[in-house]
Design a protein around this motif. Structure first.
Motif, PDB file in Angstrom:
ATOM      1  N   GLN A  41       0.713  -1.226   0.070  1.00 41.06           N
ATOM      2  CA  GLN A  41       0.022   0.165   0.062  1.00 41.06           C
ATOM      3  C   GLN A  41       0.868   1.374  -0.009  1.00 41.06           C
ATOM      4  O   GLN A  41       0.595   2.094  -0.860  1.00 41.06           O
ATOM      5  CB  GLN A  41      -0.784  -0.105   1.242  1.00 41.06           C
ATOM      6  CG  GLN A  41      -1.769   1.303   1.130  1.00 41.06           C
ATOM      7  CD  GLN A  41      -3.027   0.980   0.248  1.00 41.06           C
ATOM      8  OE1 GLN A  41      -3.522  -0.302  -0.142  1.00 41.06           O
ATOM      9  NE2 GLN A  41      -3.750   1.943  -0.398  1.00 41.06           N
ATOM     10  N   ASP A  70      -1.212  -3.153   3.671  1.00 40.78           N
ATOM     11  CA  ASP A  70      -2.385  -2.975   3.431  1.00 40.78           C
ATOM     12  C   ASP A  70      -2.640  -1.523   4.181  1.00 40.78           C
ATOM     13  O   ASP A  70      -2.086  -1.201   5.271  1.00 40.78           O
ATOM     14  CB  ASP A  70      -3.496  -3.832   3.578  1.00 40.78           C
ATOM     15  CG  ASP A  70      -3.546  -4.331   4.905  1.00 40.78           C
ATOM     16  OD1 ASP A  70      -3.956  -3.516   5.863  1.00 40.78           O
ATOM     17  OD2 ASP A  70      -2.958  -5.710   4.980  1.00 40.78           O
ATOM     18  N   LYS A  71      -3.778  -0.716   3.765  1.00 39.26           N
ATOM     19  CA  LYS A  71      -4.133   0.584   4.473  1.00 39.26           C
ATOM     20  C   LYS A  71      -4.378   0.484   5.953  1.00 39.26           C
ATOM     21  O   LYS A  71      -3.980   1.326   6.811  1.00 39.26           O
ATOM     22  CB  LYS A  71      -5.213   1.052   3.593  1.00 39.26           C
ATOM     23  CG  LYS A  71      -5.702   2.464   4.045  1.00 39.26           C
ATOM     24  CD  LYS A  71      -6.945   3.159   3.329  1.00 39.26           C
ATOM     25  CE  LYS A  71      -6.958   4.286   3.599  1.00 39.26           C
ATOM     26  NZ  LYS A  71      -8.171   5.094   2.761  1.00 39.26           N
TER      27      LYS A  71
END
Length: 234
Positions: A41, A70-71
């Motif tokens: 990300q 990831d976020k």
């Protein structure tokens, strides 16, 4: 070397280029060798790059590369060969200005903000116990245990050398000296924390009205004293 099509690339940041593909990021070096594939990300930092400050060296990148899968996940730590150096994930991971050290914040259930330091081998050299840790210079940084505490001088091994009086704000070390400021007056301390130049100087403004730097470079710092601009040596 990179052999697949990319959407974009940006850099370089101390020999690193950020790669973009399909909404994901990766890293390569300036020789075109891939370090990390475009599977993350974020790499190096989240969103826009930070300006340099007491807490952050700006776009400086050392030998420890933080990446976020990831976020909603945490930050992982890699070296410049693309090898993960530590299994633990962190809430934040910030460059320190020392190429072999990175500042990390643990993921805690109580959301308490506590920082520590990890070295390039993945070892925790300073546990997450400080409310703030400044950037490093000359193997020195400033740290606060709690919000209202005065600043303490620490080494890259976490050894506490001294503590400033309340109300004194330090700057990062340059050329073996750090500015210390109280009530708008600037002085300087050496790497032992001893104030060797009294706090009696002021900042200099340029023709645009903006303040100029007051750090030591090549043995001198530019300051204002009794209305006159000049240089002070060590």
């Amino acid at each position: 070397t990179i052999s697949y099509e990319l959407n974009a690339a940006s850099g370089s940041y101390n020999g690193l280029v950020i790669l973009y593909k399909g909404g994901k990021q990766g890293l390569m070096n300036t020789y075109g060798q891939q370090i990390l594939p475009c599977e993350y990300q974020y790499v190096l930092w989240e969103g826009k790059t930070a300006f340099s400050s007491l807490d952050h060296p700006g776009t400086y990148v050392g030998n420890i590369l933080p990446v976020k899968v990831d976020k909603n996940g945490g930050w992982e730590l890699y070296n410049r060969s693309g090898r993960k150096i530590r299994e633990q994930h962190y809430k934040t991971a910030t460059q320190t200005g020392n190429p072999n050290l990175i500042k990390v914040r643990e993921i805690r259930r109580d959301n308490k903000v506590l920082y520590g330091i990890v070295d390039e081998s993945g070892q925790v050299v300073i546990p997450c116990q400080y409310y703030r840790i400044s950037v490093f210079g000359n193997d020195r940084a400033w740290a606060k245990q709690n919000y209202n505490d005065p600043w303490s001088l620490i080494t890259s091994k976490g050894i506490r050398l001294m503590t400033l009086s309340n109300g004194i704000t330090p700057s990062a070390f340059h050329d073996g000296m750090a500015a210390v400021i109280e009530n708008g007056k600037i002085g300087y301390c050496d790497t032992s924390g001893k104030i060797v130049i009294p706090m009696k100087y002021e900042r200099v403004r340029n023709n645009d009205g903006n303040y100029m730097g007051y750090d030591f470079h090549d043995g001198k710092a530019r300051v204002l004293y009794n209305g006159e601009t000049g240089y002070v040596d060590k």
